[in-house]
Design a protein around this motif. Sequence first.
Motif, PDB file in Angstrom:
ATOM      1  N   CYS A  87      19.713 -35.349  75.874  1.00 31.69           N
ATOM      2  CA  CYS A  87      17.862 -35.565  76.358  1.00 31.69           C
ATOM      3  C   CYS A  87      18.040 -36.529  77.339  1.00 31.69           C
ATOM      4  O   CYS A  87      18.282 -36.735  78.090  1.00 31.69           O
ATOM      5  CB  CYS A  87      17.551 -36.255  74.691  1.00 31.69           C
ATOM      6  SG  CYS A  87      17.677 -35.157  72.915  1.00 31.69           S
ATOM      7  N   THR A 147       9.097 -40.203  70.225  1.00 27.32           N
ATOM      8  CA  THR A 147      10.139 -40.354  69.365  1.00 27.32           C
ATOM      9  C   THR A 147      10.132 -38.795  69.469  1.00 27.32           C
ATOM     10  O   THR A 147       9.520 -37.916  68.678  1.00 27.32           O
ATOM     11  CB  THR A 147       9.760 -40.806  67.974  1.00 27.32           C
ATOM     12  OG1 THR A 147      10.706 -42.340  68.419  1.00 27.32           O
ATOM     13  CG2 THR A 147      11.654 -39.931  67.519  1.00 27.32           C
ATOM     14  N   TYR A 167      15.211 -38.476  70.380  1.00 30.85           N
ATOM     15  CA  TYR A 167      15.513 -38.976  71.248  1.00 30.85           C
ATOM     16  C   TYR A 167      14.420 -40.375  71.124  1.00 30.85           C
ATOM     17  O   TYR A 167      13.164 -39.424  71.571  1.00 30.85           O
ATOM     18  CB  TYR A 167      15.779 -38.282  72.450  1.00 30.85           C
ATOM     19  CG  TYR A 167      15.700 -39.138  73.761  1.00 30.85           C
ATOM     20  CD1 TYR A 167      16.816 -39.086  74.011  1.00 30.85           C
ATOM     21  CD2 TYR A 167      14.829 -38.901  74.911  1.00 30.85           C
ATOM     22  CE1 TYR A 167      17.366 -40.702  75.476  1.00 30.85           C
ATOM     23  CE2 TYR A 167      14.833 -39.694  75.603  1.00 30.85           C
ATOM     24  CZ  TYR A 167      15.780 -40.847  76.230  1.00 30.85           C
ATOM     25  OH  TYR A 167      15.940 -40.991  77.373  1.00 30.85           O
ATOM     26  N   CYS A 189      22.055 -37.976  72.909  1.00 28.67           N
ATOM     27  CA  CYS A 189      21.834 -38.176  71.626  1.00 28.67           C
ATOM     28  C   CYS A 189      22.082 -36.740  70.434  1.00 28.67           C
ATOM     29  O   CYS A 189      22.506 -35.742  70.562  1.00 28.67           O
ATOM     30  CB  CYS A 189      20.129 -37.488  71.796  1.00 28.67           C
ATOM     31  SG  CYS A 189      19.519 -35.605  72.451  1.00 28.67           S
TER      32      CYS A 189
END
Length: 193
Positions: free
Chosen positions: A133, A119, A146, A142
């Motif tokens: 993203c 992440t 993301y 996003c």
Amino acid sequence: AGNSASAPRPFSVDTVAPTVTITSGPNGPTNDNTPTFGFTTGGSPATVVCTVGAQTASCPGGNFTAAQLGDGSYTFTVTVTDAAGNSASAPRPFSVDTVAPTVSITSGPTGPTTDTTPTFDFTVGGSPTTRTCSVGAQSGACVTSYTPTALADGNYTFTVTVADAAGNSATATRPFSVDTQAPTANIMTGPNG
């Protein structure tokens, strides 16, 4: 004695105003600080005047390019007037925004990771209207983070791009790699028993 004289003076009555329609140019936010506007006129205008901000100029050619404008809100106006004094105008509000939003990646792997779905978090400044993203072939909208679907081992770059309504954009990237293969060790020599 029946003498008479007359002096004719021809004239015409014209109560129909010419027409003007703006056909091109920004109609909302733009990052072009010297925008060009196009327009068409109808009737028989004797004068065509364009105004934007403090700029006013004759513009009979059907287009007008503004001199450099600062960031802010404006209205472009075309005014047409015929020989009888009838006039019409067409306004078009727009705004100039040349300042790009900002984006900064705040967390996520920066080198090798065993996490196949890492992440990434990021912060934005300004007023971006789109945020995109991507990692490898994966891409999507996003907000502030993301997480890609499972990635195979390999080298990647996380990219986040933000853009505002005027078309200004900014991008931040972070390279990383996924490595889920454990190292191996073989004992080649030594006592065996």
